[in-house]
Design an enzyme around this catalytic site. Structure first.
Site, PDB file in Angstrom:
ATOM      1  CG  ASN A   1      -0.208  -0.117   2.496  1.00 29.29           C
ATOM      2  OD1 ASN A   1       0.533   0.785   2.858  1.00 29.29           O
ATOM      3  ND2 ASN A   1      -0.366  -1.235   3.195  1.00 29.29           N
TER       4      ASN A   1
ATOM      5  CE  LYS B   1      -9.631  -2.105  12.867  1.00 33.77           C
ATOM      6  NZ  LYS B   1      -8.445  -2.516  12.134  1.00 33.77           N
TER       7      LYS B   1
HETATM    8  N1  CTP Z   1      -4.757  -2.461  11.814  1.00 31.91           N
HETATM    9  C1  CTP Z   1      -4.053  -3.474  12.428  1.00 31.91           C
HETATM   10  N2  CTP Z   1      -4.045  -4.717  11.886  1.00 31.91           N
HETATM   11  C2  CTP Z   1      -4.728  -4.981  10.766  1.00 31.91           C
HETATM   12  C3  CTP Z   1      -5.454  -3.947  10.111  1.00 31.91           C
HETATM   13  C4  CTP Z   1      -5.437  -2.697  10.670  1.00 31.91           C
HETATM   14  O1  CTP Z   1      -3.430  -3.225  13.449  1.00 31.91           O
HETATM   15  N3  CTP Z   1      -4.699  -6.205  10.253  1.00 31.91           N
HETATM   16  C5  CTP Z   1      -4.797  -1.125  12.433  1.00 31.91           C
HETATM   17  C6  CTP Z   1      -4.060  -0.041  11.701  1.00 31.91           C
HETATM   18  O2  CTP Z   1      -2.717   0.051  12.120  1.00 31.91           O
HETATM   19  C7  CTP Z   1      -4.859   1.185  12.101  1.00 31.91           C
HETATM   20  C8  CTP Z   1      -6.267   0.667  12.283  1.00 31.91           C
HETATM   21  O3  CTP Z   1      -6.127  -0.738  12.481  1.00 31.91           O
HETATM   22  O4  CTP Z   1      -4.447   1.676  13.358  1.00 31.91           O
HETATM   23  C9  CTP Z   1      -7.189   0.903  11.155  1.00 31.91           C
HETATM   24  O5  CTP Z   1      -6.624   0.433   9.962  1.00 31.91           O
HETATM   25  P1  CTP Z   1      -7.517   0.343   8.674  1.00 31.91           P
HETATM   26  O6  CTP Z   1      -6.701  -0.318   7.595  1.00 31.91           O
HETATM   27  O7  CTP Z   1      -8.119   1.671   8.382  1.00 31.91           O
HETATM   28  O8  CTP Z   1      -8.642  -0.596   9.230  1.00 31.91           O
HETATM   29  P2  CTP Z   1      -9.324  -1.845   8.669  1.00 31.91           P
HETATM   30  O9  CTP Z   1      -9.715  -2.710   9.792  1.00 31.91           O
HETATM   31  O10 CTP Z   1      -8.451  -2.457   7.650  1.00 31.91           O
HETATM   32  O11 CTP Z   1     -10.626  -1.231   8.053  1.00 31.91           O
HETATM   33  P3  CTP Z   1     -11.095  -1.070   6.538  1.00 31.91           P
HETATM   34  O12 CTP Z   1     -12.290  -1.925   6.479  1.00 31.91           O
HETATM   35  O13 CTP Z   1     -11.374   0.377   6.423  1.00 31.91           O
HETATM   36  O14 CTP Z   1      -9.955  -1.551   5.685  1.00 31.91           O
END
Ligand code: CTP
Length: 405
Positions: free
Chosen positions: A209, A342
């Site tokens: 990413n 979360k």
């Molecule tokens: N995060 C994490 N582990 C993952 C995915 C996300 O620790 N496997 C953490 C990121 O470091 C960030 C937060 O979760 O602090 C949100 O990340 P984001 O990618 O926006 O969340 P997602 O759960 O992936 O939500 P989305 O459905 O928007 O992708």
């Protein structure tokens, strides 16, 4: 490295040691600016200070000549650190309670620079619960104490209360980093995740990413500059490790997850990393070759959620867990939902659109969402976002835990 030191000498028989300190600091090439309290003026003269420091000492808060030349705010702003030597019981009480009734106490209230204090007083005064409570409260705020030592006292008694020798203080000053912003986070352990993750497709390709890691690295650096013990678990980036930060390199989300699990207890966890939600079920051991096909399907499986796992209630949950959310739509609402889902304490949200595309940039516009409020910060350099977040986080965690290491 030469530092700009603001030395406050307070009134006590050990004030003469302040003069010896000036001489040693100047010998090491430091720039020394001196403030004398009214009490100190009874023991040392401005003339002797001037002869040693090379500049006139500052003595008065409301002096029209001094305020126009250099005000009390500027005195702190122009220093890398403040040293109070010797420090009386009186100045410790003033510092604890926020008195600002002379130049020294006003500077100490107005400053955000690291403060080093070397007390000197009668052992009964030192051991008095009032003084001990002042010391505990100031230590909890990040003020650093050197001494006092035990020994014969000027009053003819024996016990703890003797100011350390100037040589010892010089050694401590030498060991204090010049870019250290303050000691507000001293004693706190902090985990920061940063950067992207790479999920292998085959030996030459991966899913990644746009995260550069800059914001996470700035946060790790800012915590370290405020005295915290910082572990940075970083995905692949080209950024150098910030000074005084223990960096663990990882590539994949699973590696990041396991690395975080092994960091040990922390008071603050900040998950800034852009973690891939999915990985290939079975990455190919060999480079995938094109055939005649027009479509290629990759089977993906979910990666562990690091933030959600750190935030799980339990005895090892850090008192403060901060997540990040980069959203393209309904930023506030989506980020607030993410916070609840979360189970983290705060979410730092940023919109990703034409106005604010933080990936790889040096600045960012963020919103801080906690249980009760949403705060929108102006467009700021990532270092400034980091510095503000550190201030807010340290205040919150100290309030939550009354942590006083
Ligand atoms: N995060 C994490 N582990 C993952 C995915 C996300 O620790 N496997 C953490 C990121 O470091 C960030 C937060 O979760 O602090 C949100 O990340 P984001 O990618 O926006 O969340 P997602 O759960 O992936 O939500 P989305 O459905 O928007 O992708």
């Amino acid at each position: 490295m030469a530092k700009r030191i603001l030395l406050i000498i307070t009134g006590g028989i050990a004030a003469y040691k302040g003069l010896a300190l000036i001489r040693l600091l100047k010998k090491e090439g430091h720039n020394v600016n001196v403030v004398l309290t009214e009490g100190a003026l009874k023991f040392v003269t401005p003339l002797s200070v001037q002869a040693l420091a090379g500049t006139e000492p500052h003595t008065a808060l409301f002096s029209p000549t001094e305020e126009s030349r250099i005000g009390h705010i500027a005195l702190s702003r122009d220093a890398d650190m403040i040293v109070v030597y010797p420090a009386t019981a009186n100045i410790l009480a003033k510092m604890h309670h926020g008195f600002a009734d002379d130049l020294a106490s006003t500077i100490l209230l107005a400053t955000d620079k690291p403060i080093l204090v070397a007390p000197a007083m009668n052992h009964r005064m030192w051991n008095h619960p009032a003084t001990q409570q002042n010391v505990d409260a100031l230590t909890a705020r990040g003020v650093r104490f050197v001494g006092p030592e035990e020994g014969d006292m000027a009053c003819g008694e024996y016990g703890p209360g003797r100011a350390v020798e100037p040589e010892e203080l010089v050694q401590t000053i030498r060991e204090t980093r010049a870019d250290k912003i303050s000691d507000i986070a001293s004693g706190l352990r902090v985990l920061v995740t940063a950067g992207p993750t790479h999920e292998a497709i085959d030996p030459v390709r991966y899913i990644a990413n746009r995260s550069s890691g800059k914001q996470g690295y700035a946060i790790a650096a800012a915590f370290a500059q405020c005295g915290a013990h910082v572990t940075l678990v970083s995905g692949p980036t080209s950024l150098p490790a910030p000074e005084d930060v223990a960096r663990i390199h990882v590539t994949t989300a699973e590696e990041m997850f396991y690395a975080c699990q092994h960091v040990g207890p922390v008071e603050i966890a900040v998950c800034v990393a852009a973690v891939a939600d999915w990985r290939l079920e079975t990455p190919s051991a060999h480079k995938l070759k094109k055939g005649e096909e027009e479509r290629l399907q990759l089977a993906l499986v979910r990666n562990p959620d690091i933030l959600a796992s750190i935030s799980q209630p339990g005895p090892t949950r850090p008192p403060l867990v901060i997540g990040f959310a980069a959203e393209t739509d309904d930023v506030q609402e989506n980020a607030a939902q993410k916070r609840t889902r979360k189970n983290c304490d705060w979410i730092v949200a940023n919109g990703v659109d034409a106005q604010n595309a933080p990936f790889g940039q040096d600045d960012n516009t963020v919103m801080i969402i906690d249980e009760t409020s949403t705060e929108t910060w102006p467009h700021l350099p990532k270092e400034e976002v980091a510095a503000r977040l550190v201030q807010r986080a340290v205040q919150a965690v100290r309030a939550r835990t009354s942590h006083s290491v």
